[in-house]
Design an enzyme around this catalytic site. Structure first.
Site, PDB file in Angstrom:
ATOM      1  N   LYS A  47       7.078 -14.508  -5.597  1.00 46.11           N
ATOM      2  CA  LYS A  47       5.978 -14.815  -4.538  1.00 46.11           C
ATOM      3  C   LYS A  47       5.667 -16.298  -4.699  1.00 46.11           C
ATOM      4  O   LYS A  47       5.334 -16.867  -3.853  1.00 46.11           O
ATOM      5  CB  LYS A  47       4.809 -13.907  -4.809  1.00 46.11           C
ATOM      6  CG  LYS A  47       5.400 -12.517  -4.514  1.00 46.11           C
ATOM      7  CD  LYS A  47       6.197 -11.880  -3.569  1.00 46.11           C
ATOM      8  CE  LYS A  47       6.638 -10.609  -3.538  1.00 46.11           C
ATOM      9  NZ  LYS A  47       7.744 -10.327  -2.541  1.00 46.11           N
TER      10      LYS A  47
ATOM     11  N   GLY B 169       2.553  -6.319  -3.387  1.00 47.69           N
ATOM     12  CA  GLY B 169       2.137  -4.755  -3.304  1.00 47.69           C
ATOM     13  C   GLY B 169       0.744  -4.617  -4.462  1.00 47.69           C
ATOM     14  O   GLY B 169       0.268  -3.371  -4.656  1.00 47.69           O
TER      15      GLY B 169
ATOM     16  N   LYS C  83      -7.208 -18.937  -3.323  1.00 44.21           N
ATOM     17  CA  LYS C  83      -8.327 -18.587  -3.011  1.00 44.21           C
ATOM     18  C   LYS C  83      -8.397 -17.186  -2.551  1.00 44.21           C
ATOM     19  O   LYS C  83      -7.487 -16.949  -1.708  1.00 44.21           O
ATOM     20  CB  LYS C  83      -8.998 -19.787  -1.789  1.00 44.21           C
ATOM     21  CG  LYS C  83     -10.156 -19.660  -1.501  1.00 44.21           C
ATOM     22  CD  LYS C  83     -10.747 -20.784  -0.403  1.00 44.21           C
ATOM     23  CE  LYS C  83     -12.272 -20.405  -0.140  1.00 44.21           C
ATOM     24  NZ  LYS C  83     -13.366 -20.568  -1.330  1.00 44.21           N
TER      25      LYS C  83
ATOM     26  N   HIS D 197      -4.320  -7.616   7.365  1.00 46.11           N
ATOM     27  CA  HIS D 197      -3.132  -7.745   6.955  1.00 46.11           C
ATOM     28  C   HIS D 197      -2.278  -7.814   8.363  1.00 46.11           C
ATOM     29  O   HIS D 197      -2.196  -6.634   8.806  1.00 46.11           O
ATOM     30  CB  HIS D 197      -2.750  -6.686   5.931  1.00 46.11           C
ATOM     31  CG  HIS D 197      -1.219  -6.610   5.859  1.00 46.11           C
ATOM     32  ND1 HIS D 197      -0.697  -6.001   4.777  1.00 46.11           N
ATOM     33  CD2 HIS D 197       0.213  -7.183   6.510  1.00 46.11           C
ATOM     34  CE1 HIS D 197       0.795  -5.935   4.495  1.00 46.11           C
ATOM     35  NE2 HIS D 197       1.021  -6.640   5.733  1.00 46.11           N
TER      36      HIS D 197
ATOM     37  N   ARG E 197      13.806  -6.731   4.045  1.00 46.08           N
ATOM     38  CA  ARG E 197      14.198  -5.443   4.458  1.00 46.08           C
ATOM     39  C   ARG E 197      13.625  -5.066   5.667  1.00 46.08           C
ATOM     40  O   ARG E 197      12.499  -5.254   6.124  1.00 46.08           O
ATOM     41  CB  ARG E 197      13.800  -4.535   3.268  1.00 46.08           C
ATOM     42  CG  ARG E 197      12.464  -4.493   3.202  1.00 46.08           C
ATOM     43  CD  ARG E 197      11.901  -3.444   2.162  1.00 46.08           C
ATOM     44  NE  ARG E 197      10.563  -3.187   2.347  1.00 46.08           N
ATOM     45  CZ  ARG E 197       9.567  -3.823   1.666  1.00 46.08           C
ATOM     46  NH1 ARG E 197       9.902  -4.911   0.853  1.00 46.08           N
ATOM     47  NH2 ARG E 197       8.266  -3.584   2.239  1.00 46.08           N
TER      48      ARG E 197
ATOM     49  N   ARG F 278       1.322   7.949   8.838  1.00 41.96           N
ATOM     50  CA  ARG F 278       2.213   8.333   7.870  1.00 41.96           C
ATOM     51  C   ARG F 278       1.620   9.568   7.253  1.00 41.96           C
ATOM     52  O   ARG F 278       0.749   9.929   6.602  1.00 41.96           O
ATOM     53  CB  ARG F 278       2.400   7.396   6.683  1.00 41.96           C
ATOM     54  CG  ARG F 278       2.718   6.079   6.837  1.00 41.96           C
ATOM     55  CD  ARG F 278       3.181   5.162   5.659  1.00 41.96           C
ATOM     56  NE  ARG F 278       3.519   3.868   5.997  1.00 41.96           N
ATOM     57  CZ  ARG F 278       3.838   2.831   5.222  1.00 41.96           C
ATOM     58  NH1 ARG F 278       3.925   3.148   4.018  1.00 41.96           N
ATOM     59  NH2 ARG F 278       4.187   1.653   5.622  1.00 41.96           N
TER      60      ARG F 278
HETATM   61  C1  MV4 Z   1      -4.843 -11.625  -0.992  1.00 45.19           C
HETATM   62  C2  MV4 Z   1      -6.173 -11.089  -0.275  1.00 45.19           C
HETATM   63  C3  MV4 Z   1      -7.208 -12.138  -0.254  1.00 45.19           C
HETATM   64  N1  MV4 Z   1      -7.007 -13.429  -0.276  1.00 45.19           N
HETATM   65  N2  MV4 Z   1      -4.851 -13.077  -0.908  1.00 45.19           N
HETATM   66  C4  MV4 Z   1      -2.675  -7.511  -1.541  1.00 45.19           C
HETATM   67  C5  MV4 Z   1      -1.544  -7.338  -2.135  1.00 45.19           C
HETATM   68  C6  MV4 Z   1      -0.618  -8.586  -1.875  1.00 45.19           C
HETATM   69  N3  MV4 Z   1       0.346  -8.379  -0.870  1.00 45.19           N
HETATM   70  C7  MV4 Z   1      -1.583  -9.609  -1.349  1.00 45.19           C
HETATM   71  N4  MV4 Z   1      -3.081  -8.908  -1.301  1.00 45.19           N
HETATM   72  C8  MV4 Z   1      -4.020  -9.673  -0.944  1.00 45.19           C
HETATM   73  N5  MV4 Z   1      -4.067 -10.931  -1.025  1.00 45.19           N
HETATM   74  C9  MV4 Z   1      -5.952 -13.846  -0.790  1.00 45.19           C
HETATM   75  N6  MV4 Z   1      -5.579 -15.228  -0.984  1.00 45.19           N
HETATM   76  C10 MV4 Z   1      -6.330  -9.959   0.080  1.00 45.19           C
HETATM   77  C11 MV4 Z   1      -5.249  -8.985  -0.413  1.00 45.19           C
HETATM   78  C12 MV4 Z   1      -5.475  -7.615  -0.305  1.00 45.19           C
HETATM   79  C13 MV4 Z   1      -4.799  -6.721   0.753  1.00 45.19           C
HETATM   80  C14 MV4 Z   1      -3.643  -7.334   1.556  1.00 45.19           C
HETATM   81  C15 MV4 Z   1      -2.950  -6.787   2.220  1.00 45.19           C
HETATM   82  C16 MV4 Z   1      -3.296  -5.457   2.697  1.00 45.19           C
HETATM   83  C17 MV4 Z   1      -4.272  -4.750   1.874  1.00 45.19           C
HETATM   84  C18 MV4 Z   1      -4.992  -5.564   0.813  1.00 45.19           C
HETATM   85  C19 MV4 Z   1      -6.043  -5.032   0.256  1.00 45.19           C
HETATM   86  C20 MV4 Z   1      -6.446  -5.567  -0.894  1.00 45.19           C
HETATM   87  C21 MV4 Z   1      -6.352  -7.014  -1.099  1.00 45.19           C
END
Ligand code: MV4
Length: 453
Positions: free
Chosen positions: A116, A164, A201, A208, A292, A337
């Site tokens: 990542k 994840g 940060k 998302h 994927r 789902r």
């Molecule tokens: C973050 C975020 C807030 N700020 N990064 C969670 C899994 C990984 N793919 C990245 N994630 C997050 N990154 C920053 N800088 C909040 C999350 C996050 C999240 C992201 C996507 C879907 C669900 C989530 C649930 C909690 C936190």
């Protein structure tokens, strides 16, 4: 040209890929563990090869067995589905060493996106917006401190090998930085064999949103719109929809342009997903790229009319895309789902026999499933039993259709997430469409099926 494909997966996605092959006149060979001997994929495939006992390490993750199954059945390509070997560059190389086409990207791109921190480096070079943070991996907690100060608390420590949410920690107080760094790094080392960390940060109240792309690696790029995936629990998505009810047209267009730039910069080939975090102010930031096909791809297929698996097969065989630029979007789609889990018992998996299974039918309904009445859910794999996909002209009509479909759905013998979806679909914040990744926690009191029994 591809004439016979080995489907290196199980469950609903194996069925999905077999169907795409058959529509193209391509033969499909299933592989199965002894737990899946009587599966729908085995029944639908032209041939099937047993590759080992139920534990994934001994069957669906056993690279030598999968490659051997392809060779003895005369396959010329392997479709990995999602999970299992789908993002394993060693497996991609093993395929090419054995003259098998891997239906996916090059192992080099897969490696860059699998890490990542290096994925962020690549996207920085492509000009995508990134969350402020460390320029790459952190050497230590001491290294993190000035970067955290510069970014501003709260910050997130993330595992370079993660994704994840594993090996991720939110740091709100500078006093906790060192301890949380050690914890997260140890967790990442145990889970991925790599304790490397980076820092960002924290974007609060984030959405998302991910952009689906399909690229031929010859300059052809097709942007297939976005999916809103904020409704998840412990980083497992539960419901996805397209288009995102939160985005405006200007943000949607800017994100599509960014995704296009990313694909062009790395010379991507295959279906792929660029994940973005979108703040309450609609600023968006590159998060991760998935190289994927994803579980939630059907909502994109519903609003674009594009068969993404057909697209994967086409570009893997060296053909250019038939259509490039921006796909035309029409209507609204929602995927639910249906997992064999009990939401009232902290989503405990519910293995057993589906003594009754009547999925919904009718206008605007698609059901992707490997389950059937009498199907016994093996305890060895994930709990997804069916994806219920609904589409209609508007979001409101789509929600009404999803509620209609859920009301028709009958499952006996195992607990499922069916009732939780009814609760969500009638809940005000969901209907308002501006929910964030905090939705399930925030709305829990208004979702009766989540209340502990
Ligand atoms: C973050 C975020 C807030 N700020 N990064 C969670 C899994 C990984 N793919 C990245 N994630 C997050 N990154 C920053 N800088 C909040 C999350 C996050 C999240 C992201 C996507 C879907 C669900 C989530 C649930 C909690 C936190």
């Amino acid at each position: 040209m591809i004439r016979r494909v080995l489907v290196a997966n199980r469950g609903e996605i194996a069925v999905r890929v077999i169907r795409a092959c058959h529509e193209l006149g391509i033969e499909a060979v299933a592989v199965y563990s002894t737990a899946d001997r009587d599966s729908l994929a085995v029944r639908l495939a032209d041939r099937a090869v047993c590759i080992g006992p139920p534990p994934p390490n001994l069957s669906y993750l056993n690279q030598a067995n999968v490659i051997a199954a392809a060779q003895i059945t005369g396959c010329d390509a392997i479709h990995p589905g999602y999970g299992f070997l789908s993002e394993n560059p060693t497996f991609v190389r093993a395929c090419s060493e054995n003259d098998l086409i891997f239906i996916g990207p090059s192992p080099e791109i897969m490696e860059v996106m699998g890490d990542k921190a290096s994925a962020k480096d690549a996207m920085r070079a492509a000009g995508l917006p990134l969350v402020p943070g460390s320029p790459g991996r952190l050497a230590s907690a001491d290294d993190a401190r000035p970067l955290a100060e510069a970014a501003g608390y709260p910050v997130l420590l993330k595992a370079a090998a993660g994704g994840g949410g594993r090996g991720m920690r939110l740091v709100e107080d500078p006093a906790d930085l060192a301890d949380l760094f050690t914890q997260a790094s140890q967790e990442a080392l145990a889970a991925f064999g790599d304790g490397g960390m980076y820092l960002e940060k924290a974007v609060v109240a984030a959405h998302h949103v991910e952009i689906q792309v399909l690229c031929d690696g010859q300059g052809g790029i097709l942007i297939c719109g976005e999916r809103e995936c904020s409704i998840q629990r412990r980083h497992q998505k539960l419901l996805e929809e397209a288009p995102s009810p939160f985005l405006d047209d200007a943000t949607r267009d800017a994100m599509a342009t960014a995704a296009e730039q990313a694909c062009r910069h790395i010379g991507y080939r295959n279906a792929g997903t660029i994940e973005f975090l979108v703040g309450a102010d609609r600023r968006f930031y590159f998060m991760e790229m998935n190289t994927r096909l994803q579980v939630e791809h059907p909502v994109t297929e519903a609003v674009t009319g594009i068969d993404l698996v057909r697209g994967q097969l086409r570009v893997a065989s060296g053909l250019p895309l038939e259509q490039t630029g921006r796909a035309t979007l029409r209507g609204h789609a929602i995927e639910l789902r249906l997992n064999a889990e009990d939401p009232s018992r902290n989503f405990m998996p519910s293995a057993g026999t589906m003594t009754r299974f009547r999925p919904p039918l009718g206008l605007g309904v698609r059901v992707d499933t490997h389950a059937f009445e009498g199907y016994r859910i093996p305890p060895n794999y994930d709990s997804l039993v069916a994806k219920l996909i609904f589409w209609a002209d508007t979001r409101e009509a789509c929600i009404a259709r999803a509620l209609r479909g859920l009301a028709e759905t009958e499952v006996d013998g195992v607990s499922t997430t069916r009732e939780l979806f009814r609760d969500i679909l009638v809940e005000d914040r969901f209907r308002g469409g501006t929910y964030t990744t905090a939705y399930l926690a925030d709305a829990a009191a208004d979702l009766p099926s989540l209340v502990m029994s």
